[in-house]
Design a protein around this motif. Sequence first.
Motif, PDB file in Angstrom:
ATOM      1  N   ALA A  61       0.756  -1.269   0.089  1.00  0.00           N
ATOM      2  CA  ALA A  61      -0.064  -0.091  -0.060  1.00  0.00           C
ATOM      3  C   ALA A  61       0.755   1.255   0.129  1.00  0.00           C
ATOM      4  O   ALA A  61       0.481   2.241   0.685  1.00  0.00           O
ATOM      5  CB  ALA A  61      -0.933   0.028   1.173  1.00  0.00           C
ATOM      6  N   HIS A 115       1.867   3.218  -2.431  1.00  0.00           N
ATOM      7  CA  HIS A 115       1.179   4.196  -3.306  1.00  0.00           C
ATOM      8  C   HIS A 115      -0.101   4.998  -2.362  1.00  0.00           C
ATOM      9  O   HIS A 115      -0.443   6.090  -2.825  1.00  0.00           O
ATOM     10  CB  HIS A 115       0.529   3.819  -4.507  1.00  0.00           C
ATOM     11  CG  HIS A 115      -0.479   2.827  -4.372  1.00  0.00           C
ATOM     12  ND1 HIS A 115      -0.335   1.479  -3.861  1.00  0.00           N
ATOM     13  CD2 HIS A 115      -2.021   2.988  -4.359  1.00  0.00           C
ATOM     14  CE1 HIS A 115      -1.542   0.768  -3.728  1.00  0.00           C
ATOM     15  NE2 HIS A 115      -2.383   1.483  -4.054  1.00  0.00           N
ATOM     16  N   ARG A 116      -0.586   4.493  -1.229  1.00  0.00           N
ATOM     17  CA  ARG A 116      -1.765   5.172  -0.709  1.00  0.00           C
ATOM     18  C   ARG A 116      -1.269   6.118   0.381  1.00  0.00           C
ATOM     19  O   ARG A 116      -2.030   6.867   0.875  1.00  0.00           O
ATOM     20  CB  ARG A 116      -2.560   4.120   0.004  1.00  0.00           C
ATOM     21  CG  ARG A 116      -3.018   3.087  -0.920  1.00  0.00           C
ATOM     22  CD  ARG A 116      -4.140   2.170  -0.213  1.00  0.00           C
ATOM     23  NE  ARG A 116      -5.146   2.851   0.728  1.00  0.00           N
ATOM     24  CZ  ARG A 116      -6.301   3.470  -0.161  1.00  0.00           C
ATOM     25  NH1 ARG A 116      -6.503   3.266  -1.526  1.00  0.00           N
ATOM     26  NH2 ARG A 116      -7.334   4.048   0.478  1.00  0.00           N
ATOM     27  N   GLY A 132       1.188   8.850  -0.009  1.00  0.00           N
ATOM     28  CA  GLY A 132       1.874   9.932  -0.987  1.00  0.00           C
ATOM     29  C   GLY A 132       2.559  11.135  -0.382  1.00  0.00           C
ATOM     30  O   GLY A 132       3.350  11.495  -0.800  1.00  0.00           O
ATOM     31  N   SER A 163      -2.982  12.385   2.600  1.00  0.00           N
ATOM     32  CA  SER A 163      -2.770  11.301   1.749  1.00  0.00           C
ATOM     33  C   SER A 163      -4.267  10.535   1.301  1.00  0.00           C
ATOM     34  O   SER A 163      -4.406  10.228   0.220  1.00  0.00           O
ATOM     35  CB  SER A 163      -1.797  10.023   2.130  1.00  0.00           C
ATOM     36  OG  SER A 163      -0.497  10.846   2.278  1.00  0.00           O
ATOM     37  N   GLN A 164      -4.810  10.118   2.490  1.00  0.00           N
ATOM     38  CA  GLN A 164      -6.297   9.617   2.264  1.00  0.00           C
ATOM     39  C   GLN A 164      -7.126  10.474   1.726  1.00  0.00           C
ATOM     40  O   GLN A 164      -7.962  10.125   0.836  1.00  0.00           O
ATOM     41  CB  GLN A 164      -6.545   9.158   3.630  1.00  0.00           C
ATOM     42  CG  GLN A 164      -6.015   8.201   4.562  1.00  0.00           C
ATOM     43  CD  GLN A 164      -5.570   7.003   3.475  1.00  0.00           C
ATOM     44  OE1 GLN A 164      -6.556   6.362   2.856  1.00  0.00           O
ATOM     45  NE2 GLN A 164      -4.325   6.535   3.373  1.00  0.00           N
ATOM     46  N   ARG A 199      -6.351  12.629  -0.632  1.00  0.00           N
ATOM     47  CA  ARG A 199      -5.920  12.567  -2.106  1.00  0.00           C
ATOM     48  C   ARG A 199      -6.308  11.236  -2.733  1.00  0.00           C
ATOM     49  O   ARG A 199      -7.164  11.168  -3.879  1.00  0.00           O
ATOM     50  CB  ARG A 199      -4.604  12.822  -2.445  1.00  0.00           C
ATOM     51  CG  ARG A 199      -3.934  13.075  -3.919  1.00  0.00           C
ATOM     52  CD  ARG A 199      -2.681  12.889  -3.923  1.00  0.00           C
ATOM     53  NE  ARG A 199      -1.817  11.443  -3.746  1.00  0.00           N
ATOM     54  CZ  ARG A 199      -0.669  11.280  -3.946  1.00  0.00           C
ATOM     55  NH1 ARG A 199       0.217  12.317  -4.566  1.00  0.00           N
ATOM     56  NH2 ARG A 199      -0.112  10.149  -3.658  1.00  0.00           N
ATOM     57  N   ASN A 200      -6.401  10.300  -2.231  1.00  0.00           N
ATOM     58  CA  ASN A 200      -6.595   8.976  -2.606  1.00  0.00           C
ATOM     59  C   ASN A 200      -8.178   9.018  -3.039  1.00  0.00           C
ATOM     60  O   ASN A 200      -8.683   8.564  -4.090  1.00  0.00           O
ATOM     61  CB  ASN A 200      -6.371   7.677  -1.504  1.00  0.00           C
ATOM     62  CG  ASN A 200      -4.913   7.600  -1.541  1.00  0.00           C
ATOM     63  OD1 ASN A 200      -4.118   7.972  -2.351  1.00  0.00           O
ATOM     64  ND2 ASN A 200      -4.461   6.833  -0.423  1.00  0.00           N
ATOM     65  N   SER A 201      -9.126   9.524  -2.040  1.00  0.00           N
ATOM     66  CA  SER A 201     -10.625   9.525  -1.966  1.00  0.00           C
ATOM     67  C   SER A 201     -10.887  10.528  -3.299  1.00  0.00           C
ATOM     68  O   SER A 201     -11.647  10.164  -4.014  1.00  0.00           O
ATOM     69  CB  SER A 201     -11.169  10.012  -0.878  1.00  0.00           C
ATOM     70  OG  SER A 201     -10.708  11.154  -0.483  1.00  0.00           O
ATOM     71  N   GLU A 211      -8.905  11.173  -6.080  1.00  0.00           N
ATOM     72  CA  GLU A 211      -8.631  10.368  -7.065  1.00  0.00           C
ATOM     73  C   GLU A 211      -9.579   9.352  -7.662  1.00  0.00           C
ATOM     74  O   GLU A 211      -9.949   9.187  -8.641  1.00  0.00           O
ATOM     75  CB  GLU A 211      -7.249  10.002  -7.199  1.00  0.00           C
ATOM     76  CG  GLU A 211      -6.129  10.851  -7.157  1.00  0.00           C
ATOM     77  CD  GLU A 211      -4.870  10.357  -6.841  1.00  0.00           C
ATOM     78  OE1 GLU A 211      -4.656   9.176  -6.566  1.00  0.00           O
ATOM     79  OE2 GLU A 211      -3.951  11.084  -7.141  1.00  0.00           O
ATOM     80  N   ALA A 212      -9.908   8.629  -6.452  1.00  0.00           N
ATOM     81  CA  ALA A 212     -11.083   7.611  -6.791  1.00  0.00           C
ATOM     82  C   ALA A 212     -12.498   8.246  -7.112  1.00  0.00           C
ATOM     83  O   ALA A 212     -13.120   7.828  -8.081  1.00  0.00           O
ATOM     84  CB  ALA A 212     -11.491   6.683  -5.313  1.00  0.00           C
TER      85      ALA A 212
END
Length: 324
Positions: free
Chosen positions: A253, A255-256, A258, A303-304, A306-308, A310-311
């Motif tokens: 994980a 990449h999660r 960043g 980071s979280q 950005r992940n959400s 991008e998703a």
Amino acid sequence: MSVPLWIWAAVLAVILAMLAVDLFAHRRAHVVGTREALTWSGLWIALGLGFGAVVWLVWGPEAGGEYLAGYLIEKSLAVDNVFVIALLFSFFAVPRELQHRVLFLGVLGALVFRAVFIGAGAVLLEHFHWILYVFGAFLLYTGVKMARHSAIEVHPDRNPMLRLMRRFIPVTDSYQGQRFLVRRDGDRQDGRGRWAATPLLAVLVAVETSDIVFAVDSIPAIFAVTSEPFLVFTSNAFAILGLRAMYFLLAGAMHRFGYLRYGLAAILVFVGAKMLLADVYKIPVWLSLVVICACLAIAVGASQYRNSREARDGTQLTAGEQQR
């Protein structure tokens, strides 16, 4: 802070006992799953925090706070170490069922090397006060460098220890189970064959070398929050003990997280500044804990987020394509 010799011996006995339990539980090569890694991570964290509670009760809140700050610094910097180990395992194509054995021996070596570094650092700080400023400036430089270079790169082919090992002992082309050394058939007239290293030994050398490099950062960082060798060693030891379980949790994980390196960089800059200001203003332990926790929380939260995002953007793009 006075620490009797028997307490040192008792702590080392606990560490060795836990390592023995870990070795027995993983005596057979197998792939460590997420549930198993999560269980062991919880156990190691509970052990580390439980020891911190003992320090708090026996030696007082200040010593307990210093231990916890050192533990958090080492634990956070260990995340960066996990990423490097993952890249090394990928470079050497280490089978997943053999990775725990390398990490176990790597932790043993890390405990020995860091004990040596801690002893050397304590002696230097006791006899040469100006070393404090060298450590502080080095941590500032390392923090800025980490923030400017977000990508992690490893080059095992440039590792001087690996080159030295290969000069004295040949390395086989394939892994031989959990073995680090094997005999080659037909290399000697007596038929016994010469010893050769397997790629697993090369991986272990690379992992140990990378940990020594990380220790150069983490040991001075912990000396920024406490100069007591017992607290420096125990905070390091209990954080390192959970490195293997942390690897199996986070390696897939990377990449999660960043923005995590920016949080680690901020922590290094903070402790470096704390060292440089030690003779002018001593930053309280509670403030150090607040800053360390805040840096980690902001980095993980960003980071979280950005992940959400991008998703969400990816889902909206897919929906738009389907409508067209």
